[in-house]
Design a protein around this motif. Sequence first.
Motif, PDB file in Angstrom:
ATOM      1  N   LEU A  56      40.510 -20.727 -38.570  1.00 28.52           N
ATOM      2  CA  LEU A  56      41.222 -19.496 -38.907  1.00 28.52           C
ATOM      3  C   LEU A  56      40.696 -18.900 -40.205  1.00 28.52           C
ATOM      4  CD1 LEU A  56      44.927 -20.450 -38.080  1.00 28.52           C
ATOM      5  CD2 LEU A  56      43.464 -18.890 -36.810  1.00 28.52           C
ATOM      6  N   VAL A  57      40.562 -19.743 -41.213  1.00 23.92           N
ATOM      7  CA  VAL A  57      40.147 -19.265 -42.539  1.00 23.92           C
ATOM      8  C   VAL A  57      38.729 -18.715 -42.509  1.00 23.92           C
ATOM      9  CG1 VAL A  57      39.614 -19.977 -44.901  1.00 23.92           C
ATOM     10  CG2 VAL A  57      41.718 -20.783 -43.795  1.00 23.92           C
ATOM     11  N   PHE A  58      37.786 -19.483 -41.979  1.00 20.75           N
ATOM     12  CA  PHE A  58      36.383 -19.105 -42.094  1.00 20.75           C
ATOM     13  C   PHE A  58      35.940 -18.074 -41.054  1.00 20.75           C
ATOM     14  CE2 PHE A  58      36.512 -23.221 -44.294  1.00 20.75           C
ATOM     15  CZ  PHE A  58      35.962 -22.835 -45.505  1.00 20.75           C
ATOM     16  N   SER A  59      36.557 -18.059 -39.879  1.00 17.83           N
ATOM     17  CA  SER A  59      36.221 -17.007 -38.922  1.00 17.83           C
ATOM     18  C   SER A  59      36.720 -15.660 -39.426  1.00 17.83           C
ATOM     19  CB  SER A  59      36.827 -17.317 -37.546  1.00 17.83           C
ATOM     20  OG  SER A  59      38.236 -17.344 -37.595  1.00 17.83           O
ATOM     21  N   ALA A  60      37.950 -15.633 -39.963  1.00 19.06           N
ATOM     22  CA  ALA A  60      38.488 -14.378 -40.506  1.00 19.06           C
ATOM     23  C   ALA A  60      37.647 -13.899 -41.692  1.00 19.06           C
ATOM     24  CB  ALA A  60      39.935 -14.566 -40.923  1.00 19.06           C
ATOM     25  N   ALA A  61      37.299 -14.827 -42.582  1.00 18.31           N
ATOM     26  CA  ALA A  61      36.511 -14.449 -43.765  1.00 18.31           C
ATOM     27  C   ALA A  61      35.145 -13.908 -43.369  1.00 18.31           C
ATOM     28  CB  ALA A  61      36.352 -15.662 -44.684  1.00 18.31           C
ATOM     29  N   THR A  62      34.495 -14.554 -42.395  1.00 15.45           N
ATOM     30  CA  THR A  62      33.164 -14.117 -41.967  1.00 15.45           C
ATOM     31  C   THR A  62      33.204 -12.723 -41.366  1.00 15.45           C
ATOM     32  OG1 THR A  62      32.505 -16.407 -41.514  1.00 15.45           O
ATOM     33  CG2 THR A  62      31.190 -14.670 -40.513  1.00 15.45           C
ATOM     34  N   LEU A 122      33.655 -25.476 -46.897  1.00 16.30           N
ATOM     35  CA  LEU A 122      33.062 -24.290 -47.522  1.00 16.30           C
ATOM     36  C   LEU A 122      31.593 -24.517 -47.859  1.00 16.30           C
ATOM     37  CD1 LEU A 122      33.311 -21.461 -48.749  1.00 16.30           C
ATOM     38  CD2 LEU A 122      34.112 -22.543 -50.868  1.00 16.30           C
ATOM     39  N   VAL A 123      31.278 -25.700 -48.358  1.00 18.66           N
ATOM     40  CA  VAL A 123      29.879 -26.013 -48.679  1.00 18.66           C
ATOM     41  C   VAL A 123      29.026 -25.915 -47.416  1.00 18.66           C
ATOM     42  CG1 VAL A 123      28.300 -27.825 -49.431  1.00 18.66           C
ATOM     43  CG2 VAL A 123      30.451 -27.475 -50.643  1.00 18.66           C
ATOM     44  N   GLY A 124      29.493 -26.539 -46.339  1.00 16.30           N
ATOM     45  CA  GLY A 124      28.753 -26.462 -45.079  1.00 16.30           C
ATOM     46  C   GLY A 124      28.676 -25.052 -44.540  1.00 16.30           C
ATOM     47  N   HIS A 125      29.757 -24.293 -44.698  1.00 20.51           N
ATOM     48  CA  HIS A 125      29.798 -22.908 -44.227  1.00 20.51           C
ATOM     49  C   HIS A 125      28.742 -22.053 -44.935  1.00 20.51           C
ATOM     50  CE1 HIS A 125      31.749 -19.252 -42.638  1.00 20.51           C
ATOM     51  NE2 HIS A 125      31.536 -18.744 -43.830  1.00 20.51           N
ATOM     52  N   CYS A 126      28.644 -22.196 -46.235  1.00 22.42           N
ATOM     53  CA  CYS A 126      27.666 -21.408 -47.003  1.00 22.42           C
ATOM     54  C   CYS A 126      26.240 -21.773 -46.622  1.00 22.42           C
ATOM     55  CB  CYS A 126      27.888 -21.623 -48.503  1.00 22.42           C
ATOM     56  SG  CYS A 126      29.447 -20.954 -49.119  1.00 22.42           S
ATOM     57  N   ILE A 127      25.978 -23.062 -46.430  1.00 21.81           N
ATOM     58  CA  ILE A 127      24.638 -23.484 -45.999  1.00 21.81           C
ATOM     59  C   ILE A 127      24.338 -22.920 -44.610  1.00 21.81           C
ATOM     60  CG2 ILE A 127      23.186 -25.463 -45.423  1.00 21.81           C
ATOM     61  CD1 ILE A 127      24.799 -27.091 -47.457  1.00 21.81           C
ATOM     62  N   GLY A 128      25.335 -22.941 -43.736  1.00 24.12           N
ATOM     63  CA  GLY A 128      25.154 -22.431 -42.376  1.00 24.12           C
ATOM     64  C   GLY A 128      24.848 -20.947 -42.337  1.00 24.12           C
ATOM     65  N   LEU A 129      25.447 -20.180 -43.240  1.00 22.62           N
ATOM     66  CA  LEU A 129      25.175 -18.743 -43.291  1.00 22.62           C
ATOM     67  C   LEU A 129      23.702 -18.476 -43.571  1.00 22.62           C
ATOM     68  CD1 LEU A 129      28.294 -17.406 -45.259  1.00 22.62           C
ATOM     69  CD2 LEU A 129      27.817 -17.137 -42.819  1.00 22.62           C
ATOM     70  N   HIS A 130      23.127 -19.255 -44.482  1.00 23.46           N
ATOM     71  CA  HIS A 130      21.700 -19.095 -44.788  1.00 23.46           C
ATOM     72  C   HIS A 130      20.829 -19.601 -43.641  1.00 23.46           C
ATOM     73  CE1 HIS A 130      22.187 -17.765 -48.934  1.00 23.46           C
ATOM     74  NE2 HIS A 130      23.105 -18.702 -49.093  1.00 23.46           N
ATOM     75  N   ILE A 190      34.035 -10.055 -44.180  1.00 23.24           N
ATOM     76  CA  ILE A 190      32.903  -9.839 -45.095  1.00 23.24           C
ATOM     77  C   ILE A 190      31.787  -9.068 -44.402  1.00 23.24           C
ATOM     78  CG2 ILE A 190      31.043 -11.018 -46.346  1.00 23.24           C
ATOM     79  CD1 ILE A 190      33.082 -13.237 -46.977  1.00 23.24           C
ATOM     80  N   ARG A 191      31.475  -9.444 -43.153  1.00 23.71           N
ATOM     81  CA  ARG A 191      30.418  -8.742 -42.415  1.00 23.71           C
ATOM     82  C   ARG A 191      30.819  -7.300 -42.132  1.00 23.71           C
ATOM     83  NH1 ARG A 191      27.990 -11.355 -37.389  1.00 23.71           N
ATOM     84  NH2 ARG A 191      26.434  -9.784 -37.844  1.00 23.71           N
ATOM     85  N   HIS A 192      32.110  -7.069 -41.888  1.00 26.10           N
ATOM     86  CA  HIS A 192      32.591  -5.707 -41.635  1.00 26.10           C
ATOM     87  C   HIS A 192      32.331  -4.815 -42.848  1.00 26.10           C
ATOM     88  CE1 HIS A 192      35.149  -2.416 -40.296  1.00 26.10           C
ATOM     89  NE2 HIS A 192      35.777  -2.484 -41.460  1.00 26.10           N
ATOM     90  N   PHE A 193      32.693  -5.302 -44.030  1.00 23.92           N
ATOM     91  CA  PHE A 193      32.500  -4.498 -45.233  1.00 23.92           C
ATOM     92  C   PHE A 193      31.024  -4.333 -45.573  1.00 23.92           C
ATOM     93  CE2 PHE A 193      36.983  -5.625 -46.059  1.00 23.92           C
ATOM     94  CZ  PHE A 193      37.472  -4.343 -46.280  1.00 23.92           C
ATOM     95  N   LYS A 194      30.232  -5.379 -45.314  1.00 17.77           N
ATOM     96  CA  LYS A 194      28.795  -5.275 -45.566  1.00 17.77           C
ATOM     97  C   LYS A 194      28.160  -4.245 -44.642  1.00 17.77           C
ATOM     98  CE  LYS A 194      27.547  -9.754 -47.531  1.00 17.77           C
ATOM     99  NZ  LYS A 194      26.753 -10.997 -47.348  1.00 17.77           N
ATOM    100  N   LYS A 195      28.565  -4.268 -43.379  1.00 17.35           N
ATOM    101  CA  LYS A 195      27.991  -3.323 -42.421  1.00 17.35           C
ATOM    102  C   LYS A 195      28.385  -1.900 -42.766  1.00 17.35           C
ATOM    103  CE  LYS A 195      27.312  -2.426 -37.528  1.00 17.35           C
ATOM    104  NZ  LYS A 195      27.479  -2.907 -36.144  1.00 17.35           N
ATOM    105  N   ASN A 196      29.650  -1.718 -43.172  1.00 16.55           N
ATOM    106  CA  ASN A 196      30.094  -0.378 -43.556  1.00 16.55           C
ATOM    107  C   ASN A 196      29.306   0.139 -44.751  1.00 16.55           C
ATOM    108  OD1 ASN A 196      31.959  -0.236 -41.545  1.00 16.55           O
ATOM    109  ND2 ASN A 196      33.742  -0.672 -42.825  1.00 16.55           N
ATOM    110  N   TRP A 256      38.173 -16.673 -31.184  1.00 12.42           N
ATOM    111  CA  TRP A 256      38.579 -17.995 -31.697  1.00 12.42           C
ATOM    112  C   TRP A 256      39.819 -17.856 -32.561  1.00 12.42           C
ATOM    113  CZ3 TRP A 256      35.881 -19.193 -28.136  1.00 12.42           C
ATOM    114  CH2 TRP A 256      34.499 -19.320 -28.078  1.00 12.42           C
ATOM    115  N   PHE A 257      39.855 -16.817 -33.401  1.00 14.24           N
ATOM    116  CA  PHE A 257      41.000 -16.628 -34.304  1.00 14.24           C
ATOM    117  C   PHE A 257      42.284 -16.459 -33.496  1.00 14.24           C
ATOM    118  CE2 PHE A 257      43.968 -14.363 -36.966  1.00 14.24           C
ATOM    119  CZ  PHE A 257      43.793 -14.930 -38.221  1.00 14.24           C
ATOM    120  N   ALA A 258      42.223 -15.644 -32.442  1.00 15.84           N
ATOM    121  CA  ALA A 258      43.416 -15.400 -31.621  1.00 15.84           C
ATOM    122  C   ALA A 258      43.849 -16.674 -30.899  1.00 15.84           C
ATOM    123  CB  ALA A 258      43.136 -14.291 -30.611  1.00 15.84           C
TER     124      ALA A 258
END
Length: 268
Positions: free
Chosen positions: A57-63, A220-228, A66-72, A189-191
Amino acid sequence: MLDLTLTQYILIGLVFMWSGFVRSGLGFGGAVLALPFLLLIDDRPLVYLPLIAVHLLVFSAATVIIRHFKKNKIMMGNTANASEGNIDWNYLKFAFSIIIIPKLIGVFGLITLPSTVMSLIIFVIVCCYSLSYLFNKPLASHNRWLDILFLMLGGYISGTSLIGAPLIIAVIANHVNKYQLRDTLFVLWFALVSIKMSMFIYLGVDLHLIQHLWLLPCTLVGHCIGLHFHQRLLEGNQVVFYRVLGSVLLVISLIGIYQLSVSNALGA
């Protein structure tokens, strides 16, 4: 989590780091690729599933946000692409309408089945997924009725153990633009996980909320590595990666099934 050794806590932290890496790196699989390892450390699915659910819930919503604002920000002044969006809402609504009932049935199945039975189901399912990765034969659907069957089965498995993603992706990936796929999946997934968490709370399942104080930073550490890693994975040789991943999962799942059979034989 009670009565665990320091070594077990360290291993669980590493597995949750792996879970975050996989989820952000692949767009799915945070549960299906972590549960086999967790169940080898401590065979109690209902301990881990609420923890994984909260992290999803936390990381799917955050991703997605963040991507929405970056794309905008990127599209500002570019009106040609402004109407596309990151999410295919039409297909998302269709898929959700098929998945929801089997999902609820699966949630109740999780609560009533013994933990050893659920562990065995999880290991068998992961074995099937690992073989599809190992032989480069990913699950796919090109027929409307097969699509519906995969979505229903994926919903049920998601309800029981949160590992129905590969079946659901086998359908959605054929109908959603690849640039919208990741965020569309994250919203789904969030729903689905929100429903599962609501059922956990209603049925009085222990959510182990105190454990998030140390597990969320690990994830969070794994999430950040995964983004890269995500972009490099798209550009690199994915077949080799998935075959290695499939081999590891197959070995872990077979070990888990063996341990369950031995423990059941000793308890008989």
